[in-house]
Design a protein around this motif. Structure first.
Motif, PDB file in Angstrom:
ATOM      1  N   PRO A  39       0.829  -1.208   0.000  1.00  8.02           N
ATOM      2  CA  PRO A  39       0.000   0.000   0.000  1.00  8.02           C
ATOM      3  C   PRO A  39       0.868   1.264   0.000  1.00  8.02           C
ATOM      4  N   MET A  40       0.630   2.154  -0.922  1.00  7.41           N
ATOM      5  CA  MET A  40       1.439   3.376  -1.029  1.00  7.41           C
ATOM      6  C   MET A  40       0.577   4.628  -1.137  1.00  7.41           C
ATOM      7  N   ARG A  41      -0.729   4.481  -1.382  1.00  4.89           N
ATOM      8  CA  ARG A  41      -1.540   5.628  -1.772  1.00  4.89           C
ATOM      9  C   ARG A  41      -1.954   6.498  -0.600  1.00  4.89           C
ATOM     10  N   VAL A  42      -2.353   5.857   0.509  1.00  6.99           N
ATOM     11  CA  VAL A  42      -2.960   6.611   1.603  1.00  6.99           C
ATOM     12  C   VAL A  42      -1.882   7.019   2.601  1.00  6.99           C
ATOM     13  N   GLY A  43      -1.543   8.275   2.621  1.00  8.59           N
ATOM     14  CA  GLY A  43      -0.534   8.753   3.554  1.00  8.59           C
ATOM     15  C   GLY A  43       0.864   8.356   3.111  1.00  8.59           C
ATOM     16  N   PRO A  44       1.896   8.855   3.817  1.00  6.10           N
ATOM     17  CA  PRO A  44       3.258   8.509   3.433  1.00  6.10           C
ATOM     18  C   PRO A  44       3.515   7.014   3.581  1.00  6.10           C
ATOM     19  N   TYR A  45       3.986   6.386   2.545  1.00  4.72           N
ATOM     20  CA  TYR A  45       4.231   4.938   2.512  1.00  4.72           C
ATOM     21  C   TYR A  45       3.005   4.128   2.923  1.00  4.72           C
ATOM     22  N   GLY A  46       1.830   4.679   2.701  1.00  8.79           N
ATOM     23  CA  GLY A  46       0.606   3.921   2.961  1.00  8.79           C
ATOM     24  C   GLY A  46       0.290   3.738   4.428  1.00  8.79           C
ATOM     25  N   ILE A  47       0.876   4.558   5.313  1.00  7.03           N
ATOM     26  CA  ILE A  47       0.687   4.343   6.757  1.00  7.03           C
ATOM     27  C   ILE A  47      -0.770   4.548   7.161  1.00  7.03           C
ATOM     28  N   LEU A  48      -1.434   5.491   6.520  1.00  6.89           N
ATOM     29  CA  LEU A  48      -2.822   5.758   6.911  1.00  6.89           C
ATOM     30  C   LEU A  48      -3.785   4.660   6.471  1.00  6.89           C
ATOM     31  N   GLN A  49      -3.279   3.714   5.669  1.00  4.93           N
ATOM     32  CA  GLN A  49      -4.099   2.563   5.287  1.00  4.93           C
ATOM     33  C   GLN A  49      -4.678   1.874   6.524  1.00  4.93           C
ATOM     34  N   ALA A  50      -3.889   1.866   7.602  1.00  6.95           N
ATOM     35  CA  ALA A  50      -4.322   1.215   8.835  1.00  6.95           C
ATOM     36  C   ALA A  50      -5.558   1.893   9.423  1.00  6.95           C
ATOM     37  N   ILE A  51      -5.750   3.159   9.130  1.00  5.03           N
ATOM     38  CA  ILE A  51      -6.915   3.871   9.665  1.00  5.03           C
ATOM     39  C   ILE A  51      -8.077   3.788   8.677  1.00  5.03           C
ATOM     40  N   VAL A  52      -7.740   3.791   7.395  1.00  2.00           N
ATOM     41  CA  VAL A  52      -8.782   3.793   6.369  1.00  2.00           C
ATOM     42  C   VAL A  52      -9.491   2.439   6.293  1.00  2.00           C
ATOM     43  N   ASP A  53      -8.723   1.360   6.447  1.00  6.75           N
ATOM     44  CA  ASP A  53      -9.306   0.013   6.322  1.00  6.75           C
ATOM     45  C   ASP A  53     -10.472  -0.229   7.277  1.00  6.75           C
ATOM     46  N   PRO A  54     -10.310   0.022   8.582  1.00  6.29           N
ATOM     47  CA  PRO A  54     -11.449  -0.210   9.485  1.00  6.29           C
ATOM     48  C   PRO A  54     -12.660   0.662   9.140  1.00  6.29           C
ATOM     49  N   ILE A  55     -12.398   1.909   8.718  1.00  8.45           N
ATOM     50  CA  ILE A  55     -13.531   2.781   8.362  1.00  8.45           C
ATOM     51  C   ILE A  55     -14.285   2.179   7.181  1.00  8.45           C
ATOM     52  N   LYS A  56     -13.533   1.687   6.217  1.00 13.27           N
ATOM     53  CA  LYS A  56     -14.175   1.052   5.068  1.00 13.27           C
ATOM     54  C   LYS A  56     -15.027  -0.133   5.517  1.00 13.27           C
ATOM     55  N   LEU A  57     -14.468  -0.948   6.427  1.00 19.40           N
ATOM     56  CA  LEU A  57     -15.203  -2.145   6.852  1.00 19.40           C
ATOM     57  C   LEU A  57     -16.487  -1.785   7.571  1.00 19.40           C
ATOM     58  N   ILE A  58     -16.454  -0.680   8.348  1.00 21.53           N
ATOM     59  CA  ILE A  58     -17.670  -0.275   9.065  1.00 21.53           C
ATOM     60  C   ILE A  58     -18.738   0.169   8.063  1.00 21.53           C
ATOM     61  N   LEU A  59     -18.301   0.812   6.990  1.00 23.09           N
ATOM     62  CA  LEU A  59     -19.263   1.370   6.043  1.00 23.09           C
ATOM     63  C   LEU A  59     -19.811   0.338   5.062  1.00 23.09           C
ATOM     64  N   LYS A  60     -19.278  -0.888   5.099  1.00 20.36           N
ATOM     65  CA  LYS A  60     -19.743  -1.895   4.142  1.00 20.36           C
ATOM     66  C   LYS A  60     -21.053  -2.531   4.600  1.00 20.36           C
ATOM     67  N   GLU A  61     -21.848  -2.961   3.633  1.00 22.39           N
ATOM     68  CA  GLU A  61     -23.109  -3.624   3.970  1.00 22.39           C
ATOM     69  C   GLU A  61     -22.836  -4.952   4.664  1.00 22.39           C
ATOM     70  N   ASP A  62     -23.601  -5.202   5.719  1.00 20.12           N
ATOM     71  CA  ASP A  62     -23.450  -6.421   6.505  1.00 20.12           C
ATOM     72  C   ASP A  62     -24.583  -7.375   6.125  1.00 20.12           C
ATOM     73  N   ILE A  63     -24.280  -8.359   5.296  1.00 18.95           N
ATOM     74  CA  ILE A  63     -25.330  -9.217   4.730  1.00 18.95           C
ATOM     75  C   ILE A  63     -25.568 -10.434   5.623  1.00 18.95           C
ATOM     76  N   THR A  64     -26.836 -10.750   5.878  1.00 20.42           N
ATOM     77  CA  THR A  64     -27.195 -12.029   6.470  1.00 20.42           C
ATOM     78  C   THR A  64     -27.833 -12.873   5.374  1.00 20.42           C
ATOM     79  N   PRO A  65     -27.197 -13.958   4.959  1.00 21.23           N
ATOM     80  CA  PRO A  65     -27.775 -14.749   3.865  1.00 21.23           C
ATOM     81  C   PRO A  65     -29.160 -15.267   4.232  1.00 21.23           C
ATOM     82  N   ALA A  66     -30.004 -15.415   3.226  1.00 20.05           N
ATOM     83  CA  ALA A  66     -31.396 -15.794   3.459  1.00 20.05           C
ATOM     84  C   ALA A  66     -31.509 -17.146   4.161  1.00 20.05           C
ATOM     85  N   LYS A  67     -30.579 -18.072   3.832  1.00 16.63           N
ATOM     86  CA  LYS A  67     -30.679 -19.416   4.395  1.00 16.63           C
ATOM     87  C   LYS A  67     -30.033 -19.532   5.772  1.00 16.63           C
ATOM     88  N   ALA A  68     -29.320 -18.496   6.188  1.00 13.07           N
ATOM     89  CA  ALA A  68     -28.539 -18.607   7.422  1.00 13.07           C
ATOM     90  C   ALA A  68     -29.432 -18.600   8.657  1.00 13.07           C
TER      91      ALA A  68
END
Lengths: 118, 332
Positions: free
Chosen positions: B43-72
């Motif tokens: 990772p190189m894009r977010v922050g110097p040498y991609g350091i901010l990737q560590a902060i961006v990743d969890p935010i992305k995961l929180i914002l993702k849809e949380d699917i419960t499959p119909a059969k589950a």
């Protein structure tokens, strides 16, 4: 004595609370768009024909049984290991007898092929 | 009241935050180290040498849809990630990060037993996830994962008996103090046990080369194939938190915890200006790096090889190690 466990209890509460808060926050901010295909079980894009909870290899069952036996036997060794200093030679011989019986069972399981996977 | 509730709560809050932040940066470190091992940049894009990737990743995961499959199975499907995450965090209650009382939450006299007991609860999360998903790949993967975890748990637990024999106590702090009294790290008297615990630890955390449960070529995503969003990231968190736990436990048991090298050699006492927690985290970081290094280096085991290693090689060595340790201890 038991006071040492109060922080452990607190820790469990905090951890469970954290997990629930994470789920709630995510439920509040994450989108939720209905789509029938999205809710299907993943099977490489093909509609699942049967129920997933099918028969599976009996080996898992054998492994689980062996685990129960061996793990319980290991738990017996913990108190012995802690007070080994006081038990000295007596404890050593007792434990060697115990381990010998354990190894007998282990060799039996090995000979019977319970440890073979394929 | 303040001593039993408020201060532990503050410590727990700091510790839990620390673990979560450490996990995000461990993920970044893993991506970076593996990238460098493969002559990539990572990772190189977010922050110097991609350091901010560590902060961006969890935010992305929180914002993702949380699917419960119909059969589950809806409730079990939610319970499984909680059951994985909670034990992985709670274990840190007995890990001593430094010599001072400030650096551990509590010192229970069965600390090591507590760690073994609580980490094994994580297996329930995995098997429940596979079962509740009601999908083929997760079910197969969870069976594999639980068989692997319980197999290696026996080897690791048996190995720990020989360490307890050496230390004469189950308390994590007591084990480090025993090493201080002995004047050497237990690695030097229990090298076999160290290797066994390291191998077992890799298998217990589903790390390469034992990452069978997540063998993506055959089982898509492993037991969390059906998971997404926050519930997926809870499994992810638990996995990396377990990695931190294994590193911490190995450091405490074999590498002297917060002690400096050769704690009894006065010639090295100039090292004492380094605080105890720096030693601890330095060693822990070393083991995290080792885990990632191993993942970048070794190919994956086949499942029958994995079972053979666990049942036919590690367990006999562990039993032999107990006998040798006990005999030597009585003779000396």
């Amino acid at each position: 004595m038991l006071e040492a466990y109060v922080p452990v209890l607190l820790f469990v509460l905090v951890a469970v609370g954290l997990a629930i808060v994470m789920l709630i926050v995510s439920a509040l901010v994450a989108p939720s768009r209905y789509s029938k295909v999205k809710l299907e079980p993943y099977e490489c894009g093909i509609e699942p024909e049967t129920d997933a909870r099918d028969r599976y290899s009996v080996r898992y069952y054998v492994i689980a049984m062996l685990f129960v036996i061996f793990d319980v036997e290991t738990v017996f060794m913990f108190p012995w290991a802690v007070i080994m200093d006081e038990l000295a030679l007596f404890g050593l011989i007792e434990m060697l007898v115990f381990l010998f019986i354990l190894v007998l069972g282990y060799v039996y399981a090995w000979r019977k092929g319970a440890l073979e996977w394929v | 009241m303040i001593d039993t509730i408020v201060i532990p709560l503050l410590k727990i809050a700091v510790l839990v935050n620390g673990v979560l932040v450490a996990v995000t940066f461990t993920v970044l470190m893993e991506r970076k180290v593996i990238a460098w091992a493969q002559s990539r940049l990572g990772p190189m894009r977010v922050g110097p040498y991609g350091i901010l990737q560590a902060i961006v990743d969890p935010i992305k995961l929180i914002l993702k849809e949380d699917i419960t499959p119909a059969k589950a199975d809806k409730w079990m499907f939610t319970l499984a990630p909680i059951l994985s995450l909670v034990p992985a965090l709670v274990v840190f209650a007995v890990v001593p990060f430094g010599g001072d009382e400030l650096f551990y939450v509590t010192d229970i006299n069965v600390g090591l037993l507590f760690i073994i007991a609580v980490t094994s609860i994580g297996v329930y999360g995995i098997i429940l996830a596979g079962w509740a998903s009601n999908s083929k790949y997760p079910l197969l993967a969870s069976l594999r994962a639980s068989a692997q975890l319980i197999s290696y748990e026996i080897a690791v637990t048996m190995t720990l008996v020989s360490v307890i024999l050496t230390a004469g106590t189950l308390s994590m702090i007591g084990i480090v103090e025993a090493q201080q009294e002995a004047g050497f790290w237990f690695f030097f008297v229990q090298p076999v046990a160290f290797v066994l615990v390291l191998i077992g630890g890799l298998a217990e955390t589903n790390r390469a080369p034992f990452d069978m449960p997540e063998a993506e070529q055959e089982l898509t995503g492993g037991f969390h194939t059906e998971y997404s969003g926050m519930r997926f990231s809870m499994f992810f968190l638990a996995e990396y938190a377990n990695m931190l736990v294994i590193s911490a436990v190995v450091v405490v048991l074999f590498w002297g915890g917060w002690l400096r090298p050769f704690p009894n050699v006065a010639a090295l006492s100039f090292l004492d200006f380094i605080p105890s927690w720096v030693w601890f985290f330095g060693k822990m970081f070393g083991f995290l790096y080792l885990f990632i290094w191993i993942r970048a280096t070794l190919p994956r085991y086949r499942y029958d090889q994995l079972m053979r290693l666990g049942w036919k090689i590690l367990i006999p060595i562990a039993i032999g190690n107990i006998v040798v340790t006990a005999v030597v201890k009585v003779l000396l």
